[in-house]
Structure formats: C-alpha cells, structure tokens
Design an enzyme around this catalytic site. Sequence first.
Site, PDB file in Angstrom:
ATOM      1  N   GLY A  45       0.765  -1.031   0.016  1.00  0.00           N
ATOM      2  CA  GLY A  45       0.007  -0.062  -0.089  1.00  0.00           C
ATOM      3  C   GLY A  45       0.865   1.234   0.002  1.00  0.00           C
ATOM      4  O   GLY A  45       2.150   1.004   0.441  1.00  0.00           O
ATOM      5  N   GLN A  50       3.135   9.916   1.315  1.00  0.00           N
ATOM      6  CA  GLN A  50       4.438   9.218   1.591  1.00  0.00           C
ATOM      7  C   GLN A  50       5.026   9.493   0.395  1.00  0.00           C
ATOM      8  O   GLN A  50       6.460   9.215   0.239  1.00  0.00           O
ATOM      9  CB  GLN A  50       4.059   7.455   1.249  1.00  0.00           C
ATOM     10  CG  GLN A  50       3.462   7.420   2.776  1.00  0.00           C
ATOM     11  CD  GLN A  50       3.446   5.680   2.819  1.00  0.00           C
ATOM     12  OE1 GLN A  50       2.305   5.125   2.142  1.00  0.00           O
ATOM     13  NE2 GLN A  50       4.221   5.108   3.371  1.00  0.00           N
ATOM     14  N   CYS A  98       5.819  -0.276   7.584  1.00  0.00           N
ATOM     15  CA  CYS A  98       5.608   1.039   6.490  1.00  0.00           C
ATOM     16  C   CYS A  98       6.714   1.514   5.887  1.00  0.00           C
ATOM     17  O   CYS A  98       7.908   1.477   6.203  1.00  0.00           O
ATOM     18  CB  CYS A  98       5.033   2.011   7.343  1.00  0.00           C
ATOM     19  SG  CYS A  98       4.555   3.593   6.569  1.00  0.00           S
ATOM     20  N   LEU A  99       6.747   1.644   4.482  1.00  0.00           N
ATOM     21  CA  LEU A  99       7.821   2.278   3.566  1.00  0.00           C
ATOM     22  C   LEU A  99       8.075   3.428   4.304  1.00  0.00           C
ATOM     23  O   LEU A  99       9.563   3.739   3.885  1.00  0.00           O
ATOM     24  CB  LEU A  99       7.376   2.459   2.347  1.00  0.00           C
ATOM     25  CG  LEU A  99       6.902   1.041   1.488  1.00  0.00           C
ATOM     26  CD1 LEU A  99       6.158   1.286   0.109  1.00  0.00           C
ATOM     27  CD2 LEU A  99       7.790   0.081   1.333  1.00  0.00           C
ATOM     28  N   HIS A 140      -4.516   1.052   7.491  1.00  0.00           N
ATOM     29  CA  HIS A 140      -3.117   1.789   7.506  1.00  0.00           C
ATOM     30  C   HIS A 140      -2.901   2.829   6.769  1.00  0.00           C
ATOM     31  O   HIS A 140      -2.317   3.894   6.892  1.00  0.00           O
ATOM     32  CB  HIS A 140      -2.054   0.655   7.199  1.00  0.00           C
ATOM     33  CG  HIS A 140      -0.529   1.170   7.260  1.00  0.00           C
ATOM     34  ND1 HIS A 140       0.324   0.518   8.165  1.00  0.00           N
ATOM     35  CD2 HIS A 140       0.099   1.928   6.528  1.00  0.00           C
ATOM     36  CE1 HIS A 140       1.325   1.224   7.981  1.00  0.00           C
ATOM     37  NE2 HIS A 140       1.297   1.981   6.975  1.00  0.00           N
ATOM     38  N   GLU A 141      -3.120   2.901   5.375  1.00  0.00           N
ATOM     39  CA  GLU A 141      -3.190   3.903   4.516  1.00  0.00           C
ATOM     40  C   GLU A 141      -4.067   4.913   4.767  1.00  0.00           C
ATOM     41  O   GLU A 141      -3.636   6.287   4.739  1.00  0.00           O
ATOM     42  CB  GLU A 141      -3.320   3.187   2.862  1.00  0.00           C
ATOM     43  CG  GLU A 141      -2.476   2.231   2.547  1.00  0.00           C
ATOM     44  CD  GLU A 141      -1.045   2.367   2.789  1.00  0.00           C
ATOM     45  OE1 GLU A 141      -0.698   3.692   2.670  1.00  0.00           O
ATOM     46  OE2 GLU A 141      -0.233   1.484   3.016  1.00  0.00           O
ATOM     47  N   HIS A 144      -2.642   7.474   7.167  1.00  0.00           N
ATOM     48  CA  HIS A 144      -1.637   8.400   6.486  1.00  0.00           C
ATOM     49  C   HIS A 144      -2.393   9.696   6.066  1.00  0.00           C
ATOM     50  O   HIS A 144      -1.869  10.761   6.172  1.00  0.00           O
ATOM     51  CB  HIS A 144      -0.836   7.830   5.371  1.00  0.00           C
ATOM     52  CG  HIS A 144       0.221   6.777   5.574  1.00  0.00           C
ATOM     53  ND1 HIS A 144       1.380   7.274   6.274  1.00  0.00           N
ATOM     54  CD2 HIS A 144       0.388   5.507   5.292  1.00  0.00           C
ATOM     55  CE1 HIS A 144       2.084   6.341   6.399  1.00  0.00           C
ATOM     56  NE2 HIS A 144       1.622   5.290   5.974  1.00  0.00           N
TER      57      HIS A 144
HETATM   58 ZN    ZN Z   1       2.639   3.350   5.928  1.00  0.00          ZN
END
Ligand code: ZN
Length: 181
Positions: A45, A50, A98-99, A140-141, A144
């Site tokens: 995701g 991000q 998470c990236l 999760h997304e 953000h």
């Molecule tokens: Zn994330």
Amino acid sequence: MKHPIFTYGQAVLRKQSVPVEPIDETTKQLIADMFETMYNAGGVGLAAPQIGKAIRLFVIDTEPFTEQYPETEIKKMAFINPKMLEEFGDDFVYSEGCLSLPGINEDVTRKSQIRIQYQDESGTLKEELFSGMVARVIQHEYDHLEGRVFTDHLSSLKKMILKRKLSDIASGKVKTTYKVK
Ligand code: ZN
C-alpha cells in the site's frame, strides 16, 4: 515515474490531507506512478503523503499476502477521497510495517472489518465492506491521510523503546533499497 518515499520526520506525514479535486488525467498518472513506486519498494500500500503530497489518495495491492494468507482477496485498487464510515468486528493483531518507517515492525491492534466510501478513478462514488488483510492495509493507508503513522497506535512504553530507531529514521540514518527523502 517512481517517486522518492518520504520517511518518518517529514512534516507532510503529519498533515491532514485535502480532497483530490478534480479527478482527471493528472490523477490517473499520479495513481500509475504510485503503483510503480509501491511495487519498486516492495509495499502492499502507498498513500499520497508518502510521496510528499498531502491529498486524499492511496493505492493498495494485497496480492503478496496470498502466499501467507491464501484466503486473502486480491485487491489492486486506488481509493480517492476515502471516508471511513465504520470499523467493526473482532480486534485483530498484526505486525505492521511501513515504507516510511523502514526497519520497524510492530503488532498493531485494529478492528477486523471496515465500511468505507471512496471515489474510483472515474470519479464514481462507491461504498464497500472489506475484512481481513485487505481491511488492514486500507486502515493503515487511511491513517496516512489523517496524518497518522502506525507507531501512533502503540503503547507509550513501546514508543519509548522505538524512540532511538525513529529518530535515526528522522535524521536519515537508515538503509533502504528504494529512494527516500
Ligand atoms: Zn505506511
């Protein structure tokens, strides 16, 4: 085009994202870029903040989960202007990563089912139910877009333990296989 991924400590990750308006060719290109960026980094995701854009847009592809969780539905989707309507069902614990927080994986408890409203790439308003890993990635997304990251859900003790790792990320002392900012 691949974008660098903004990591923990960057102000954009703490912003409340604004609606995408209008939904046009630029949006479609951005979505394609986000998928490319996400696949390159090995993510499931990616949310617009991000890549430095505080707008209400994220993409997911749950295919990688099917190996470990064969019952997972494969959802490759873009969510534009999503609105979480409901989170319900049993509590479900899963070790998230998470990236934007490379090297950190921690158990996060979330509800197992969600009902969400969003627009697709053609601008059509939809409302859908998701559960299991698909719901997890969406939750999760979605965080953000609200300026939250998954470590915000942890206990203060856990946060204290992670403090050093988080400040290392914030000061750029982190190794990734993908480009970060
Ligand atoms: Zn994330």
